[in-house]
Design a protein around this motif. Structure first.
Motif, PDB file in Angstrom:
ATOM      1  N   GLU A  15       0.864  -1.173   0.000  1.00 47.08           N
ATOM      2  CA  GLU A  15       0.000   0.000   0.000  1.00 47.08           C
ATOM      3  C   GLU A  15       0.904   1.227   0.000  1.00 47.08           C
ATOM      4  O   GLU A  15       2.006   1.196   0.550  1.00 47.08           O
ATOM      5  N   HIS A  16       0.417   2.298  -0.652  1.00 45.50           N
ATOM      6  CA  HIS A  16       1.196   3.533  -0.640  1.00 45.50           C
ATOM      7  C   HIS A  16       0.261   4.719  -0.461  1.00 45.50           C
ATOM      8  O   HIS A  16      -0.754   4.823  -1.151  1.00 45.50           O
ATOM      9  N   ARG A  17       0.626   5.566   0.475  1.00 44.52           N
ATOM     10  CA  ARG A  17      -0.186   6.730   0.815  1.00 44.52           C
ATOM     11  C   ARG A  17       0.612   8.011   0.645  1.00 44.52           C
ATOM     12  O   ARG A  17       1.817   8.048   0.891  1.00 44.52           O
ATOM     13  N   TYR A  18      -0.099   9.051   0.223  1.00 45.04           N
ATOM     14  CA  TYR A  18       0.443  10.409   0.220  1.00 45.04           C
ATOM     15  C   TYR A  18      -0.389  11.202   1.223  1.00 45.04           C
ATOM     16  O   TYR A  18      -1.522  11.577   0.938  1.00 45.04           O
ATOM     17  N   GLY A  19       0.166  11.391   2.409  1.00 47.39           N
ATOM     18  CA  GLY A  19      -0.615  12.020   3.475  1.00 47.39           C
ATOM     19  C   GLY A  19      -1.757  11.110   3.889  1.00 47.39           C
ATOM     20  O   GLY A  19      -1.538   9.938   4.241  1.00 47.39           O
ATOM     21  N   THR A  20      -2.967  11.627   3.779  1.00 43.85           N
ATOM     22  CA  THR A  20      -4.145  10.839   4.159  1.00 43.85           C
ATOM     23  C   THR A  20      -4.758  10.115   2.964  1.00 43.85           C
ATOM     24  O   THR A  20      -5.754   9.406   3.117  1.00 43.85           O
ATOM     25  N   VAL A  21      -4.188  10.295   1.782  1.00 40.31           N
ATOM     26  CA  VAL A  21      -4.743   9.704   0.562  1.00 40.31           C
ATOM     27  C   VAL A  21      -4.009   8.406   0.233  1.00 40.31           C
ATOM     28  O   VAL A  21      -2.782   8.389   0.099  1.00 40.31           O
ATOM     29  N   THR A  22      -4.758   7.308   0.128  1.00 40.61           N
ATOM     30  CA  THR A  22      -4.180   6.039  -0.293  1.00 40.61           C
ATOM     31  C   THR A  22      -4.192   5.980  -1.809  1.00 40.61           C
ATOM     32  O   THR A  22      -5.253   5.967  -2.435  1.00 40.61           O
ATOM     33  N   ALA A  23      -3.005   5.965  -2.412  1.00 36.00           N
ATOM     34  CA  ALA A  23      -2.892   5.975  -3.867  1.00 36.00           C
ATOM     35  C   ALA A  23      -2.884   4.580  -4.457  1.00 36.00           C
ATOM     36  O   ALA A  23      -3.298   4.385  -5.603  1.00 36.00           O
ATOM     37  N   LEU A  24      -2.438   3.590  -3.675  1.00 34.52           N
ATOM     38  CA  LEU A  24      -2.198   2.268  -4.237  1.00 34.52           C
ATOM     39  C   LEU A  24      -2.415   1.199  -3.184  1.00 34.52           C
ATOM     40  O   LEU A  24      -2.031   1.374  -2.027  1.00 34.52           O
ATOM     41  N   GLY A  25      -3.045   0.117  -3.603  1.00 36.19           N
ATOM     42  CA  GLY A  25      -3.100  -1.069  -2.781  1.00 36.19           C
ATOM     43  C   GLY A  25      -4.372  -1.240  -1.965  1.00 36.19           C
ATOM     44  O   GLY A  25      -5.253  -0.396  -1.984  1.00 36.19           O
ATOM     45  N   PRO A  26      -4.412  -2.407  -1.274  1.00 35.64           N
ATOM     46  CA  PRO A  26      -3.359  -3.426  -1.184  1.00 35.64           C
ATOM     47  C   PRO A  26      -3.173  -4.175  -2.503  1.00 35.64           C
ATOM     48  O   PRO A  26      -4.130  -4.414  -3.230  1.00 35.64           O
ATOM     49  N   LEU A  27      -1.907  -4.550  -2.754  1.00 31.56           N
ATOM     50  CA  LEU A  27      -1.574  -5.103  -4.058  1.00 31.56           C
ATOM     51  C   LEU A  27      -0.468  -6.141  -3.931  1.00 31.56           C
ATOM     52  O   LEU A  27       0.518  -5.928  -3.225  1.00 31.56           O
ATOM     53  N   ASP A  28      -0.657  -7.275  -4.618  1.00 36.07           N
ATOM     54  CA  ASP A  28       0.347  -8.332  -4.707  1.00 36.07           C
ATOM     55  C   ASP A  28       0.616  -8.614  -6.180  1.00 36.07           C
ATOM     56  O   ASP A  28      -0.330  -8.718  -6.978  1.00 36.07           O
ATOM     57  N   LEU A  29       1.888  -8.739  -6.538  1.00 37.07           N
ATOM     58  CA  LEU A  29       2.246  -8.924  -7.937  1.00 37.07           C
ATOM     59  C   LEU A  29       3.606  -9.596  -8.037  1.00 37.07           C
ATOM     60  O   LEU A  29       4.543  -9.224  -7.333  1.00 37.07           O
ATOM     61  N   ARG A  30       3.700 -10.587  -8.902  1.00 33.28           N
ATOM     62  CA  ARG A  30       4.979 -11.253  -9.182  1.00 33.28           C
ATOM     63  C   ARG A  30       5.236 -11.149 -10.683  1.00 33.28           C
ATOM     64  O   ARG A  30       4.369 -11.488 -11.497  1.00 33.28           O
ATOM     65  N   VAL A  31       6.432 -10.691 -11.037  1.00 35.16           N
ATOM     66  CA  VAL A  31       6.794 -10.496 -12.438  1.00 35.16           C
ATOM     67  C   VAL A  31       7.911 -11.472 -12.789  1.00 35.16           C
ATOM     68  O   VAL A  31       9.053 -11.303 -12.341  1.00 35.16           O
ATOM     69  N   PRO A  32       7.633 -12.522 -13.568  1.00 30.00           N
ATOM     70  CA  PRO A  32       8.672 -13.487 -13.922  1.00 30.00           C
ATOM     71  C   PRO A  32       9.781 -12.848 -14.763  1.00 30.00           C
ATOM     72  O   PRO A  32       9.541 -11.906 -15.533  1.00 30.00           O
ATOM     73  N   SER A  33      10.981 -13.361 -14.623  1.00 30.20           N
ATOM     74  CA  SER A  33      12.110 -12.868 -15.406  1.00 30.20           C
ATOM     75  C   SER A  33      11.852 -13.089 -16.898  1.00 30.20           C
ATOM     76  O   SER A  33      11.345 -14.131 -17.312  1.00 30.20           O
ATOM     77  N   GLY A  34      12.195 -12.083 -17.705  1.00 31.53           N
ATOM     78  CA  GLY A  34      12.049 -12.177 -19.141  1.00 31.53           C
ATOM     79  C   GLY A  34      10.681 -11.829 -19.667  1.00 31.53           C
ATOM     80  O   GLY A  34      10.470 -11.809 -20.883  1.00 31.53           O
ATOM     81  N   SER A  35       9.717 -11.527 -18.796  1.00 31.42           N
ATOM     82  CA  SER A  35       8.369 -11.200 -19.254  1.00 31.42           C
ATOM     83  C   SER A  35       8.253  -9.712 -19.576  1.00 31.42           C
ATOM     84  O   SER A  35       9.099  -8.903 -19.205  1.00 31.42           O
ATOM     85  N   PHE A  36       7.188  -9.361 -20.298  1.00 33.91           N
ATOM     86  CA  PHE A  36       6.909  -7.970 -20.639  1.00 33.91           C
ATOM     87  C   PHE A  36       5.547  -7.639 -20.038  1.00 33.91           C
ATOM     88  O   PHE A  36       4.512  -7.948 -20.605  1.00 33.91           O
ATOM     89  N   LEU A  37       5.572  -7.006 -18.856  1.00 33.04           N
ATOM     90  CA  LEU A  37       4.350  -6.658 -18.137  1.00 33.04           C
ATOM     91  C   LEU A  37       3.948  -5.233 -18.483  1.00 33.04           C
ATOM     92  O   LEU A  37       4.768  -4.314 -18.405  1.00 33.04           O
ATOM     93  N   VAL A  38       2.676  -5.051 -18.841  1.00 35.91           N
ATOM     94  CA  VAL A  38       2.144  -3.716 -19.100  1.00 35.91           C
ATOM     95  C   VAL A  38       1.095  -3.392 -18.055  1.00 35.91           C
ATOM     96  O   VAL A  38       0.167  -4.177 -17.820  1.00 35.91           O
TER      97      VAL A  38
END
Length: 262
Positions: A15-38
């Protein structure tokens, strides 16, 4: 039996917050080596925030980010390409790439050859001696990509690098990037607003909801790449199906309607 390779990027409970505003999350993500994630989604959904967390420019308010098994360090774990090329106008095209090599610790006697190789890779072998303001916007963005490739690490992060370019130049650079990714085997994480760009480039597309950004759709893109021309690829029924599905997910996510993770 050998264990599977370690993912290039692991995001756990972030999770990521700027002050009292939550901008992101909760979030789980795994990026395999060699992949192209957009990463795709509406403005303000946290795409660029997630990229900055992976780059190490910011630390998550909660959870953890790992790049190649370690906490990311700015400027070390990944090559970076932004929407604006951010080149040094007082240096030549070759000088901008040479500076990246110097910071990467490449010996002076090896740099000229490496600069030539990198500029040739992005189709700029004949402009090394020009100032950056003497070349087009598309060429400047190619220099930025060459500079990012100069750093010897396996991860490339791109934050809407083609957004300010005309349509023809954008399509040309998309094809260049897709080819370079296949040739180098680097893991790419690419941020865009464009559904078409996401489907064309990605081996995997993640759609983020409106703020706070969470995963609305996680879709592998199974399309032929080698030996297929861009117009032929875009004309495939499967391409149209992916575009439709992801386009609907982006619109639903922007309205904060839950979609699905697959």
């Amino acid at each position: 039996m050998s264990s599977p390779p370690e993912p290039a990027v692991v995001v756990e409970g972030v999770e990521h917050r700027y002050g009292t505003v939550t901008a992101l999350g909760p979030l789980d993500l795994r990026v395999p080596s060699g992949s192209f994630l957009v990463l795709v989604g509406a403005s303000g959904c946290g795409k660029s925030t997630l990229l900055r967390l992976i780059a190490g420019f910011e630390r998550p308010s909660a959870g953890s980010v790992r790049v190649a098994g370690a906490e990311p360090v700015p400027g070390r774990g990944a090559g970076l390409v932004f929407q604006a090329p951010r080149l040094l106008p007082w240096k030549t095209v070759g000088g901008n790439v040479e500076l990246a090599l110097r910071y990467a610790g490449v010996p002076r006697q090896e740099r000229a050859e490496r600069v030539a190789q990198l500029l040739a890779r992005v189709g700029l072998h004949d402009v090394a001696g020009r100032r950056t303001w003497q070349i087009s916007g598309g060429q400047q963005q190619r220099v930025a990509i060459a500079r990012a490739l100069a750093v010897p690490n396996p991860l490339l992060l791109l934050d809407e690098p083609f957004a300010a370019l005309d349509a023809l130049t954008r399509e040309r650079l998309q094809e260049d990037l897709r080819r370079m990714s296949a040739e180098t085997g680097r893991t790419c994480v690419f941020v865009t607003h464009s559904v078409d760009e996401a489907v064309y480039l990605g081996s995997r597309v993640v759609v983020l909801t409106g703020r706070p950004g969470r995963i609305a759709l996680d879709r592998d893109i199974d399309l032929p790449r080698a030996g297929v021309e861009p117009d032929e690829l875009r004309g495939l029924p499967a391409y149209a199906a992916y575009r439709t599905e992801i386009g609907h997910a982006v619109r639903d996510a922007a309205q904060e309607k839950p979609s699905r993770t697959v």
